[in-house]
Design a protein around this motif. Structure first.
Motif, PDB file in Angstrom:
ATOM      1  N   GLY A 199     110.394  56.618  55.511  1.00 38.27           N
ATOM      2  CA  GLY A 199     110.909  57.180  56.506  1.00 38.27           C
ATOM      3  C   GLY A 199     109.918  57.758  57.752  1.00 38.27           C
ATOM      4  N   SER A 200     109.615  58.855  58.013  1.00 36.68           N
ATOM      5  CA  SER A 200     108.712  58.803  59.136  1.00 36.68           C
ATOM      6  C   SER A 200     107.237  58.792  58.824  1.00 36.68           C
ATOM      7  N   ILE A 201     106.802  58.546  57.509  1.00 40.89           N
ATOM      8  CA  ILE A 201     105.883  58.211  57.124  1.00 40.89           C
ATOM      9  C   ILE A 201     105.629  57.280  55.920  1.00 40.89           C
ATOM     10  N   THR A 202     105.250  56.109  55.835  1.00 37.64           N
ATOM     11  CA  THR A 202     105.133  55.099  54.889  1.00 37.64           C
ATOM     12  C   THR A 202     103.495  55.386  54.211  1.00 37.64           C
TER      13      THR A 202
ATOM     14  N   ILE B 203      99.999  63.582  49.810  1.00 35.31           N
ATOM     15  CA  ILE B 203      99.808  63.247  51.257  1.00 35.31           C
ATOM     16  C   ILE B 203      99.686  64.596  52.060  1.00 35.31           C
ATOM     17  N   GLU B 204      98.665  64.452  53.114  1.00 33.51           N
ATOM     18  CA  GLU B 204      98.735  65.410  54.166  1.00 33.51           C
ATOM     19  C   GLU B 204      99.429  65.288  55.234  1.00 33.51           C
ATOM     20  N   ILE B 205     100.246  66.037  55.720  1.00 35.82           N
ATOM     21  CA  ILE B 205     100.983  65.808  57.002  1.00 35.82           C
ATOM     22  C   ILE B 205     100.542  66.597  57.905  1.00 35.82           C
ATOM     23  N   GLN B 206     100.338  66.332  59.224  1.00 35.03           N
ATOM     24  CA  GLN B 206     100.336  67.248  60.460  1.00 35.03           C
ATOM     25  C   GLN B 206     101.476  67.192  61.211  1.00 35.03           C
ATOM     26  N   MET B 207     102.146  68.416  61.278  1.00 36.77           N
ATOM     27  CA  MET B 207     103.612  68.660  61.911  1.00 36.77           C
ATOM     28  C   MET B 207     103.554  68.682  63.121  1.00 36.77           C
ATOM     29  N   ASN B 208     103.289  67.415  63.806  1.00 36.09           N
ATOM     30  CA  ASN B 208     103.129  67.217  65.156  1.00 36.09           C
ATOM     31  C   ASN B 208     104.655  66.892  65.705  1.00 36.09           C
ATOM     32  N   ASN B 209     105.464  66.819  64.973  1.00 42.92           N
ATOM     33  CA  ASN B 209     106.881  66.293  65.468  1.00 42.92           C
ATOM     34  C   ASN B 209     107.972  66.557  64.182  1.00 42.92           C
ATOM     35  N   ASP B 210     109.244  66.459  64.553  1.00 44.80           N
ATOM     36  CA  ASP B 210     110.313  66.663  63.549  1.00 44.80           C
ATOM     37  C   ASP B 210     109.945  65.132  62.577  1.00 44.80           C
ATOM     38  N   LYS B 211     109.977  65.452  61.341  1.00 44.79           N
ATOM     39  CA  LYS B 211     109.804  64.258  60.482  1.00 44.79           C
ATOM     40  C   LYS B 211     110.953  64.388  59.309  1.00 44.79           C
ATOM     41  N   THR B 212     111.359  63.093  58.728  1.00 40.43           N
ATOM     42  CA  THR B 212     112.237  62.979  57.779  1.00 40.43           C
ATOM     43  C   THR B 212     111.567  62.003  56.740  1.00 40.43           C
ATOM     44  N   ILE B 213     111.544  62.460  55.756  1.00 39.58           N
ATOM     45  CA  ILE B 213     110.585  61.786  54.685  1.00 39.58           C
ATOM     46  C   ILE B 213     111.158  61.547  53.407  1.00 39.58           C
ATOM     47  N   THR B 214     111.058  60.457  52.625  1.00 41.08           N
ATOM     48  CA  THR B 214     111.742  60.268  51.273  1.00 41.08           C
ATOM     49  C   THR B 214     110.808  59.717  50.292  1.00 41.08           C
ATOM     50  N   ALA B 215     110.844  60.416  49.264  1.00 39.36           N
ATOM     51  CA  ALA B 215     109.923  59.962  48.061  1.00 39.36           C
ATOM     52  C   ALA B 215     110.881  58.939  47.055  1.00 39.36           C
ATOM     53  N   ASN B 216     110.242  57.784  46.760  1.00 38.90           N
ATOM     54  CA  ASN B 216     110.920  56.934  46.253  1.00 38.90           C
ATOM     55  C   ASN B 216     110.492  56.638  44.662  1.00 38.90           C
ATOM     56  N   PHE B 217     111.285  56.426  43.799  1.00 37.95           N
ATOM     57  CA  PHE B 217     110.960  56.550  42.467  1.00 37.95           C
ATOM     58  C   PHE B 217     111.573  55.401  41.692  1.00 37.95           C
ATOM     59  N   VAL B 218     111.065  54.874  41.113  1.00 37.44           N
ATOM     60  CA  VAL B 218     111.842  53.691  40.093  1.00 37.44           C
ATOM     61  C   VAL B 218     111.847  53.824  38.728  1.00 37.44           C
ATOM     62  N   GLU B 219     112.577  53.444  37.796  1.00 40.02           N
ATOM     63  CA  GLU B 219     112.876  53.653  36.505  1.00 40.02           C
ATOM     64  C   GLU B 219     111.902  52.702  35.814  1.00 40.02           C
ATOM     65  N   ILE B 220     111.103  53.317  34.792  1.00 42.81           N
ATOM     66  CA  ILE B 220     110.244  52.440  33.903  1.00 42.81           C
ATOM     67  C   ILE B 220     111.042  51.652  33.015  1.00 42.81           C
ATOM     68  N   PRO B 221     111.052  50.169  32.734  1.00 47.54           N
ATOM     69  CA  PRO B 221     111.955  49.626  31.723  1.00 47.54           C
ATOM     70  C   PRO B 221     111.331  50.196  30.534  1.00 47.54           C
ATOM     71  N   PRO B 222     112.013  50.327  29.462  1.00 44.66           N
ATOM     72  CA  PRO B 222     111.908  50.912  28.009  1.00 44.66           C
ATOM     73  C   PRO B 222     111.155  49.616  27.439  1.00 44.66           C
ATOM     74  N   GLU B 223     110.138  50.170  26.701  1.00 42.48           N
ATOM     75  CA  GLU B 223     109.371  49.152  25.654  1.00 42.48           C
ATOM     76  C   GLU B 223     110.119  48.861  24.644  1.00 42.48           C
ATOM     77  N   ILE B 224     110.264  47.315  24.325  1.00 42.49           N
ATOM     78  CA  ILE B 224     111.101  47.027  23.124  1.00 42.49           C
ATOM     79  C   ILE B 224     110.125  46.373  21.928  1.00 42.49           C
ATOM     80  N   LEU B 225     110.340  47.095  20.792  1.00 41.93           N
ATOM     81  CA  LEU B 225     109.349  46.763  19.714  1.00 41.93           C
ATOM     82  C   LEU B 225     109.980  46.037  18.675  1.00 41.93           C
TER      83      LEU B 225
END
Length: 383
Positions: A200-203, A209-231
């Protein structure tokens, strides 16, 4: 004679040397000047308190005294703050003497502004009280400055949480912040998920992360699923006459291999239970069924007792089924033939070893017809 005297700040009347007749009565009046009050009245050098009148009754003693003392009045100056802003005052509520002067300074903090004085003071500069002659109340009003703000919106993809300055926030999040304010935003992944990057506004790939609010910002945190360990779970060996079931699935022929997600609940069952001795290998137990959680690749060996002898007339068809000759009862001889008789058919021979005395064998299992299953039983024996 009575001597009446006073100090600065008031009068006693009458005053001076007062001559009276023996046995008579004399009254004195004490009054304070403006700005003063009676401090004390001493009668013959003994304090009688701040009296305004005093009478000598039935005077028989000569050379008596009455002395009045005075003090400046004490006034209360109450100093208050109000409003939604913040600031400091150079003076606090205090007690002053009559006629005193007082100056109070009001200083707002960097986020506020001073509006002005109220009560017994006015204006927007210093409050100056001169020649105070009564109780006063002055009120300083502070209000927030008109500070520009910008907006921050937070979102997520996947399973995780976001914190602002170490405080959890509910997503989606939207809030106004002061222009140029610096904040810390951090992402926390949930079990089975991993944070990857901000978009989004920050990559950025840093989790915090530290953000200086010098303008309007829209930010998304992206998470991925960890594949299960097969035994893997492996039944590497079965010693003796028995079978192993893994989560109710029989191991048909060793070695048997199974695949499970790490952390799976596993139950291994040994049959027949009365012949079971132990599980060994990566686990050890003499209990069946035995349950455990699979956290690593595991190989297991099962051991059964193998000291049984098949009864004389129990003819083993395979590792699982026998025909018990003794149960055939009255029908037994119908199927007992020798290999030189006309009905002999080696294709249906169920016994590999004939009876040593009669040379007879059970043949023609097919002819047992409806009685066949009655004599099919699980066998603890192997040929």
């Amino acid at each position: 004679m009575i001597l009446a005297s006073m100090d600065t700040g008031g009068i006693i009347s009458p005053s001076g040397e007062i001559f009276v007749n023996c046995g008579s009565q004399k009254t004195f009046h004490i009054s304070a000047n403006e700005g003063y009050e009676v401090a004390d009245v001493n009668i013959n050098d003994v304090s009688a308190g701040p009296l305004t009148t005093y009478s000598f009754e039935n005077i028989t003693k000569n050379q008596q005294t009455i002395q009045a003392s005075f003090k400046l009045k004490q006034l209360t100056i109450t100093i208050l703050m109000q409003g939604n802003g913040n600031g400091n005052l150079s003076e606090q509520t205090q007690i002053l003497s009559y006629g005193a002067n007082l100056t109070v300074k009001a200083t707002p903090d960097d986020k506020s502004k001073f509006i002005g004085w109220g009560g017994d003071a006015s204006g927007s500069s210093d409050a100056i009280l001169e020649n105070i002659t009564s109780n006063k109340t002055i009120i300083a009003t502070f209000e927030p400055k008109d500070i520009p703000t910008v907006s921050l919106q937070l979102h997520k993809q996947g399973n995780g949480t976001i914190r602002i300055n170490n405080q959890d926030v509910m997503l989606p999040f939207s809030q106004e912040f002061e222009l140029d304010k610096t904040i810390t935003v951090s992402a926390q992944s949930l079990d089975g998920w991993q944070f990857t990057f901000w978009s989004g506004s920050i990559t950025d790939s840093e989790q915090s992360i530290e953000i200086q609010m010098n303008n309007d910002k829209t930010i998304t945190a992206n998470f991925v699923e960890i594949p299960p360990e097969i035994l893997s779970l492996r039944i590497s060996e079965i010693i003796g006459p028995g079978h192993i079931y893994v989560n109710e699935t029989v191991c048909e022929a060793v070695p048997c291999s199974y695949s499970f997600v790490s952390g799976s609940d596993i139950q291994i069952l040994a049959e027949p239970s009365h012949l079971f001795e132990s599980f060994t290998g990566d686990i050890f137990s003499n209990e069946s069924p035995f349950s455990f959680i699979l956290n690593e690749n595991t190989a297991i060996k099962a051991t059964f007792e193998n000291n049984m002898t098949c009864p004389q007339w129990d003819f083993v068809i395979d590792s699982a089924m026998i025909i018990n000759y003794s149960d055939l009862g009255a029908f037994a001889d119908h199927w007992l033939l020798t290999d030189d008789e006309p009905n002999w058919n080696p294709d249906f021979n169920l016994s590999l070893i004939p009876d040593p005395e009669t040379r007879k064998q059970i043949i023609n299992y097919r002819d047992l017809s409806i009685f066949a299953d009655h004599w099919l039983e699980s066998s603890p024996c192997f040929e």
